[in-house]
Design a protein around this motif. Structure first.
Motif, PDB file in Angstrom:
ATOM      1  N   GLU A  91       9.560   0.730   8.209  1.00 26.80           N
ATOM      2  CA  GLU A  91       9.329  -0.673   8.548  1.00 26.80           C
ATOM      3  C   GLU A  91       8.415  -1.378   7.561  1.00 26.80           C
ATOM      4  N   THR A  92       7.548  -0.627   6.904  1.00 26.27           N
ATOM      5  CA  THR A  92       6.588  -1.250   5.995  1.00 26.27           C
ATOM      6  C   THR A  92       6.911  -0.972   4.533  1.00 26.27           C
ATOM      7  N   GLN A  93       8.156  -0.637   4.235  1.00 28.08           N
ATOM      8  CA  GLN A  93       8.498  -0.261   2.865  1.00 28.08           C
ATOM      9  C   GLN A  93       8.380  -1.439   1.891  1.00 28.08           C
ATOM     10  N   ASN A  94       8.500  -2.687   2.375  1.00 30.01           N
ATOM     11  CA  ASN A  94       8.393  -3.855   1.494  1.00 30.01           C
ATOM     12  C   ASN A  94       6.943  -4.299   1.289  1.00 30.01           C
ATOM     13  N   MET A  95       6.015  -3.700   2.035  1.00 30.56           N
ATOM     14  CA  MET A  95       4.609  -4.073   1.899  1.00 30.56           C
ATOM     15  C   MET A  95       3.941  -3.190   0.851  1.00 30.56           C
ATOM     16  N   ALA A  96       2.936  -3.767   0.178  1.00 31.51           N
ATOM     17  CA  ALA A  96       2.157  -2.975  -0.774  1.00 31.51           C
ATOM     18  C   ALA A  96       1.194  -2.074   0.008  1.00 31.51           C
ATOM     19  N   TRP A  97       0.763  -0.964  -0.656  1.00 29.27           N
ATOM     20  CA  TRP A  97      -0.199  -0.078  -0.004  1.00 29.27           C
ATOM     21  C   TRP A  97      -1.503  -0.821   0.188  1.00 29.27           C
ATOM     22  N   SER A  98      -1.814  -1.082   1.437  1.00 21.35           N
ATOM     23  CA  SER A  98      -3.029  -1.834   1.750  1.00 21.35           C
ATOM     24  C   SER A  98      -3.499  -1.423   3.139  1.00 21.35           C
ATOM     25  N   LYS A  99      -4.622  -1.986   3.543  1.00 21.80           N
ATOM     26  CA  LYS A  99      -5.179  -1.659   4.850  1.00 21.80           C
ATOM     27  C   LYS A  99      -4.240  -2.067   5.993  1.00 21.80           C
ATOM     28  N   PRO A 100      -3.656  -3.273   5.966  1.00 19.24           N
ATOM     29  CA  PRO A 100      -2.733  -3.634   7.053  1.00 19.24           C
ATOM     30  C   PRO A 100      -1.534  -2.693   7.172  1.00 19.24           C
ATOM     31  N   ARG A 101      -1.027  -2.232   6.040  1.00 21.81           N
ATOM     32  CA  ARG A 101       0.104  -1.299   6.087  1.00 21.81           C
ATOM     33  C   ARG A 101      -0.321   0.035   6.692  1.00 21.81           C
ATOM     34  N   ASN A 102      -1.484   0.524   6.305  1.00 28.72           N
ATOM     35  CA  ASN A 102      -1.985   1.784   6.866  1.00 28.72           C
ATOM     36  C   ASN A 102      -2.209   1.675   8.370  1.00 28.72           C
ATOM     37  N   VAL A 103      -2.759   0.550   8.808  1.00 32.31           N
ATOM     38  CA  VAL A 103      -3.004   0.347  10.233  1.00 32.31           C
ATOM     39  C   VAL A 103      -1.689   0.281  10.996  1.00 32.31           C
ATOM     40  N   GLN A 104      -0.692  -0.387  10.417  1.00 33.65           N
ATOM     41  CA  GLN A 104       0.607  -0.491  11.078  1.00 33.65           C
ATOM     42  C   GLN A 104       1.276   0.885  11.199  1.00 33.65           C
TER      43      GLN A 104
END
Length: 198
Positions: A91-104
């Motif tokens: 689901e988060t493959q289009n997001m850059a590695w960041s804190k919001p992605r890790n939390v999600q």
């Protein structure tokens, strides 16, 4: 040099005297002066545990229920966590590695782990409860209890889906527990078939 060798022999002799005659223990010789017991009594030729009269050597359904429920909860949590990690990364493959992605991703792992642990734990609880009730009612422990408990678990778990859901759940439980009973008795069945063929 000779003095050192003599003192070593004295030490060995002293320890040998402490633990017995210094050689192999034979007959009624004690193991030590402090353990004046015939070594033949130390041989254990009986069972390790003392069981009450009429008790089985294997665990009953009630004792196994705790292991079954706990094992299913842990398995569900592990499987759910892996599934949550897969879904979170997808689901988060289009997001850059960041804190919001890790939390999600972490939220997805936690949610899926809890969901699967709850589901498998509930199924194990129902199965174990039905198994114990059927065993106490019938007064026997055999594969019929396993199959009946599995069928009733499937029916109760899917009872909110109407008659079709009950039928599907019962059929699924019947199939899974029948396969388990078949696997559990495979060696016995194979031996019986070999004896019949001879």
């Amino acid at each position: 040099m000779e003095g050192g060798g003599g003192s070593g022999n004295k030490t060995t002799g002293g320890l040998a005297g402490f633990f017995g005659a210094g050689g192999a223990v034979t007959g009624m010789n004690p193991l030590s002066p402090y353990l004046n017991v015939d070594p033949r009594y130390l041989v254990q030729d009986t069972d390790e545990f003392i069981l009450p009269t009429g008790a089985n050597k294997t665990r009953g359904r009630f004792e196994l229920a705790f292991f079954t429920i706990g094992g299913c909860c842990m398995t569900g949590a592990a499987f759910g966590a892996m599934n949550g990690l897969r879904l979170g990364l997808k689901e988060t493959q289009n997001m850059a590695w960041s804190k919001p992605r890790n939390v999600q991703i972490l939220n997805m792992v936690t949610r899926q782990g809890a969901l699967w642990a709850n589901t498998l734990g509930s199924l194990a609880l129902l199965y174990s409860a039905f198994g114990v009730i059927i065993e106490k009612t019938r007064g026997a422990e055999d594969d019929l209890n396993t199959v009946a408990a599995g069928t009733m678990t499937g029916m109760l778990y899917k009872c909110t889906g109407g008659l079709r859901g009950i039928a599907r759940g019962g059929l699924t439980g019947l199939t899974l527990t029948s396969l388990y009973a078949l696997y559990n008795n495979w060696e016995h069945m194979k031996g019986s078939l070999l004896q019949q063929s001879l």
